[in-house]
Design a protein around this motif. Sequence first.
Motif, mmCIF file in Angstrom:
data_model
loop_
_atom_site.group_PDB
_atom_site.id
_atom_site.type_symbol
_atom_site.label_atom_id
_atom_site.label_comp_id
_atom_site.label_asym_id
_atom_site.label_seq_id
_atom_site.Cartn_x
_atom_site.Cartn_y
_atom_site.Cartn_z
ATOM 1 N N ASN A 287 -0.756 3.289 -13.111
ATOM 2 C CA ASN A 287 -0.326 2.351 -14.158
ATOM 3 C C ASN A 287 1.083 1.859 -13.896
ATOM 4 O OD1 ASN A 287 -2.695 2.432 -15.529
ATOM 5 N ND2 ASN A 287 -2.009 3.927 -17.074
ATOM 6 N N TYR A 288 1.939 2.788 -13.496
ATOM 7 C CA TYR A 288 3.336 2.417 -13.188
ATOM 8 C C TYR A 288 3.400 1.489 -11.972
ATOM 9 C CZ TYR A 288 7.611 3.343 -10.457
ATOM 10 O OH TYR A 288 8.700 3.232 -9.647
ATOM 11 N N LEU A 289 2.779 1.907 -10.869
ATOM 12 C CA LEU A 289 2.968 1.146 -9.627
ATOM 13 C C LEU A 289 2.249 -0.202 -9.642
ATOM 14 C CD1 LEU A 289 2.964 3.844 -6.795
ATOM 15 C CD2 LEU A 289 4.895 2.526 -7.687
ATOM 16 N N VAL B 191 0.870 -1.187 0.000
ATOM 17 C CA VAL B 191 0.000 0.000 0.000
ATOM 18 C C VAL B 191 0.898 1.226 0.000
ATOM 19 C CG1 VAL B 191 -1.808 1.253 1.253
ATOM 20 C CG2 VAL B 191 -1.746 -1.253 1.354
ATOM 21 N N VAL B 192 0.580 2.205 -0.842
ATOM 22 C CA VAL B 192 1.332 3.456 -0.866
ATOM 23 C C VAL B 192 0.369 4.594 -0.573
ATOM 24 C CG1 VAL B 192 2.913 4.920 -2.192
ATOM 25 C CG2 VAL B 192 2.838 2.454 -2.639
ATOM 26 N N ILE B 193 0.759 5.489 0.333
ATOM 27 C CA ILE B 193 -0.080 6.632 0.718
ATOM 28 C C ILE B 193 0.739 7.903 0.602
ATOM 29 C CG2 ILE B 193 -1.435 7.688 2.582
ATOM 30 C CD1 ILE B 193 -1.723 4.926 3.855
ATOM 31 N N GLY B 194 0.183 8.907 -0.073
ATOM 32 C CA GLY B 194 0.891 10.186 -0.162
ATOM 33 C C GLY B 194 0.040 11.241 -0.818
ATOM 34 N N THR B 195 0.549 12.457 -0.799
ATOM 35 C CA THR B 195 -0.128 13.527 -1.521
ATOM 36 C C THR B 195 0.290 13.471 -2.990
ATOM 37 O OG1 THR B 195 1.664 15.101 -1.197
ATOM 38 C CG2 THR B 195 0.013 14.986 0.550
ATOM 39 N N ARG B 196 -0.474 14.133 -3.816
ATOM 40 C CA ARG B 196 -0.115 14.194 -5.251
ATOM 41 C C ARG B 196 1.309 14.744 -5.413
ATOM 42 N NH1 ARG B 196 -0.363 11.371 -9.355
ATOM 43 N NH2 ARG B 196 1.757 12.008 -9.709
ATOM 44 N N ASP B 197 1.646 15.775 -4.630
ATOM 45 C CA ASP B 197 2.992 16.357 -4.706
ATOM 46 C C ASP B 197 4.073 15.329 -4.350
ATOM 47 O OD1 ASP B 197 1.942 18.754 -5.422
ATOM 48 O OD2 ASP B 197 2.215 19.724 -3.466
ATOM 49 N N HIS C 143 3.984 -3.340 -10.402
ATOM 50 C CA HIS C 143 4.865 -3.907 -9.380
ATOM 51 C C HIS C 143 4.014 -4.447 -8.230
ATOM 52 C CE1 HIS C 143 7.546 -1.330 -11.791
ATOM 53 N NE2 HIS C 143 8.474 -2.214 -11.467
ATOM 54 N N SER C 144 4.501 -4.394 -6.996
ATOM 55 C CA SER C 144 3.822 -5.034 -5.867
ATOM 56 C C SER C 144 2.519 -4.376 -5.379
ATOM 57 C CB SER C 144 4.777 -5.132 -4.672
ATOM 58 O OG SER C 144 5.891 -5.920 -4.992
ATOM 59 N N PRO C 145 2.373 -3.059 -5.418
ATOM 60 C CA PRO C 145 1.223 -2.434 -4.736
ATOM 61 C C PRO C 145 -0.142 -2.979 -5.166
ATOM 62 C CG PRO C 145 2.815 -0.752 -5.277
ATOM 63 C CD PRO C 145 3.280 -2.022 -5.940
#
Lengths: 325, 325, 325, 325
Positions: free
Chosen positions: B225-227, B201-207, B230-232
């Motif tokens: 599409n990129y992530l 799981v990846v969490i972040g702001t657009r920036d 891979h694993s996410p």
Amino acid sequence: MKIQFNNDREYDIIAIGRACIDLNAAEYNRPMEETMTFIKYVGGSPANIAIGGAKLGLKAGFIGKISDDQHGRFIKKYMNDVGIDTSNIVVDKEGHKVGLTFTEIKSPEECSILMYREEVADLYLTPSEVNENYIRKSKILLVSGTALAKSPSREAVLKAVALAKKNDVKVIFELDYRPYSWASADETAVYYSLVAELADVVIGTRDEYDVMENRTDGKNEETINYLFNHSPELIVIKHGVEGSYAYTKSGETFKGQAYKTKVLKTFGAGDSYASAFLYALITGKDIETALKFGSASASIVVSKHSSSEAMPTVEEIEELITVNA
Amino acid sequence: MKIQFNNDREYDIIAIGRACIDLNAAEYNRPMEETMTFIKYVGGSPANIAIGGAKLGLKAGFIGKISDDQHGRFIKKYMNDVGIDTSNIVVDKEGHKVGLTFTEIKSPEECSILMYREEVADLYLTPSEVNENYIRKSKILLVSGTALAKSPSREAVLKAVALAKKNDVKVIFELDYRPYSWASADETAVYYSLVAELADVVIGTRDEYDVMENRTDGKNEETINYLFNHSPELIVIKHGVEGSYAYTKSGETFKGQAYKTKVLKTFGAGDSYASAFLYALITGKDIETALKFGSASASIVVSKHSSSEAMPTVEEIEELITVNA
Amino acid sequence: MKIQFNNDREYDIIAIGRACIDLNAAEYNRPMEETMTFIKYVGGSPANIAIGGAKLGLKAGFIGKISDDQHGRFIKKYMNDVGIDTSNIVVDKEGHKVGLTFTEIKSPEECSILMYREEVADLYLTPSEVNENYIRKSKILLVSGTALAKSPSREAVLKAVALAKKNDVKVIFELDYRPYSWASADETAVYYSLVAELADVVIGTRDEYDVMENRTDGKNEETINYLFNHSPELIVIKHGVEGSYAYTKSGETFKGQAYKTKVLKTFGAGDSYASAFLYALITGKDIETALKFGSASASIVVSKHSSSEAMPTVEEIEELITVNA
Amino acid sequence: MKIQFNNDREYDIIAIGRACIDLNAAEYNRPMEETMTFIKYVGGSPANIAIGGAKLGLKAGFIGKISDDQHGRFIKKYMNDVGIDTSNIVVDKEGHKVGLTFTEIKSPEECSILMYREEVADLYLTPSEVNENYIRKSKILLVSGTALAKSPSREAVLKAVALAKKNDVKVIFELDYRPYSWASADETAVYYSLVAELADVVIGTRDEYDVMENRTDGKNEETINYLFNHSPELIVIKHGVEGSYAYTKSGETFKGQAYKTKVLKTFGAGDSYASAFLYALITGKDIETALKFGSASASIVVSKHSSSEAMPTVEEIEELITVNA
């Protein structure tokens, strides 16, 4: 099994990492303290592999950083002269020098070296100096483990590996472990396993795989079980005079023998092995033949004075193999 | 879609990274230059997330390094008191201090901060201080991006991620980008993409995703599409007051709304969001509910004085969601 | 004996060295771990001495480097407001922060402090930021020993001392030893003796003179025999509650007594002592009176909450001396 | 005028500073890029001066730090073999290497050098490795300016100078400016003037005195006016082929002429000059003769291949002076 390469690529192999200066003893059979004269050669594992490959007829390129001085210019000219594309060799503008390796030639069993690796230019290669357009022109990206020893070279290599994988360039990881530059065994293990997991082919000595696994007395069986869970399809583990093993993901094992020779010094063996082994793979030979090419090339280089200048031709290798068949 | 966790684990979440001191202005509506009194709290994104999780009832642990001084002891005691397991918090023996963040509370729109992050203890966590036996006891390993900013903390985190994956512990990557500690944008991009590719799981702001991609004006569509190559399996992208998006590998998209509140200051929003969002996932709620939990928790914390001490209970969150339903 | 000053100078005293932030416990009688609120003051020995001098009516200037942030701006404004010339305070443009000192107020005997001194702005003052035209406008250059701890501040101070001597400005060396910033006891001894040999007046505790001599259990007699072979004409050695001694090159010895007071905390004593002692010398008082001024000022400051804000007026000092006569 | 030395001392001269390796081109008349063979010698200004002095019959000692490797052992053995006392040469235990200087011999006018001076052992000499008992056994302490370039060597030298003055050992300061190791021109000027003010004899080129004064186009008259206000009693300023000047505190000026010779390369001239000039002073010759000794020795060394090995005997020097009388 044969490794499949993208045959529409301009370069057979692009190596990334250090290009340095070797200063080899001109006088034999004495310790370095008593050696008064030294002869200059291009050195550094990935540079030697590129030079060896070029001498065998491969189209080779190089990504690295050299000093803005007399030694840097010598390296670039030498690599150009043997046919390597040097367009992606960056000249350092912050005063960093190229690494040096003094060698003694005391006896075939004892050849101490003395390295100058403080703040060397090669470890200052930055990610922004690694170009996707260049890497994707190659069949192979050859990565030297030493280039992972310090930032920003470490990040430059991690970026190069990511770009290679994105562009279907085979990643060959030559472990090439030099304790000198590393902060700790823990750190080495982290980056060695990270890149080994991402590589297509891994080449190293049993001792180097132990470094990767941060242990002693590692077993080949465990190493290949671990790595074949990830990207690698071919793993070469070298056991010195006892020969080397090549393992494939599909389950095959091949054993290569060392060729007897009159040894002058031992350094240069690994680089000549890698260049001839990769040459054989790239030109479509099977793995058994590739192992012979690697051993024959190493056997020729250890009988001569330098690591780079001594790299053999295909004819010399084939002759040695034939003679010993 | 729901994320599946290993329910036989002792810990719900183990966070790795920095635990610091926040010094929040005791006087409101003035610039820091005119603020004379500061109140001390535990701070640092992963510490706040662990504290927030513990207050919500999760069984939390923490891996990090603190100073051998009054501030370090305060942090450890506070974390213990809220129920976090601190057995894997290491006390630095080389004189490194914990980071500090001074904040002003000038207006809801302007809250400048002033960070002390030179040679801080958290970035001196070493790979050998990361224990496989500890990590494998958890459902989740929460990784804060800032812990990747420098060696040896960087390698400690890379090792922790490798151990989590080996032991089937879900890796949650909170991008948590703080430019201060990083050498270059290139370097950040290398490690952010490396860990994001390995995370679940990846969490972040657009920036922050733009930082990972080393570009500006990135598009959510391209990022996922990129992530998802891979694993996410789950990607959360936050767009501030416009709300947040959760994308799943199976193709779903969920939108979360920000809740209106009387904002005292903006810091602490991200950490409270993450802790409540993860609480919801771990306790088996669906992603839409998890988005509501995250927004509600953030909305409560920005109306209060601290980031850690202000972390809400489940009841407070649920009440806010009900009121705004 | 009286020290002779150049009376045609614009400034009475110019101090060189650090200006920092003190964060003093707002809650008394508890360890720092349990202190939740801190009050901000200007701190740092030479800054405190300049502030103390200005409050006593001296015309003071300051040479130093501060951060380009909220804390730096607070310091500059505060010093301006008490009447110090801040034209030679340089704002750091490379991100260095001002030092911090957290204090606890546990009991009159126990007041631990916690310092943040990594990469602080004051130690980045460069020789080129020290101006001969400024220094030669002063009667006194006050040098703080801590400013010798690291390059380039070390060289800035050595240059300032050379310029002071060239321009007949009296050099006052306040040993002000803080072990934190120094690489080794050997190094401290080298620079402390170098500057003490060049100074006109040296002030310090017995322990600090031992640091200068790189020994323990030093004797005042040996110290003054050594230093009077060089430039100093007046040497003050403080022995805590046992009082202080002033020695002159011409052979006189004066003893000063500490005044009894209700001690809140001990920090700030040395700086208030130095500022009042120097005020007395500059205004032409004899050495015995100067010792009383120093002791009285110290006694007032240790009974109050801060080091800088608490600096007394001439009237307060004279009243205390009269009451205790 | 003659300089008076303490004739009851065991050593004529003790030099402090670097001992390095020179790698001189074995092939002449070509740039270093095309030079393939290098011959190894001991190098480094103070080492060369000690070697030159020892060859002239002086009893010499050396204080310095060398590497724990083949190069370090070579240096120590060579110095021992020429009769230098090496009891105060410390072997570095932290992996620092000795400096290297590669030279080309392209033409008498063009002899570029390439220096390896990163983290070199000589600059890691510490104050605690400088012994008062050793220094006070010598007539002269020869200080090389380069040893002031970095801590802790800088402090070791400052301590050695203080001990020499305390024990009535003449301090000879050879400016020996090498820009490579210095952080800034400001810093160099601070330490060069500090030590020059404390020295008894100062020797350098006009350019080096400009570095000390942090200016360009300095005048000898101003330089000697400045320095004779402090400790120096003899100042030698070299103007290359135009010859050199020796000034005494008592007001005399002497001019020395350069001797014509067939120049092979220019490096080594300054060190051979200093060793023969000091030999003449120590053996009681007058300053005019000392200037001739310096010039003759320099003229011999620039016609030969090395700096150290080529140092002449007294007979060779005297013969050259006689021939050119």
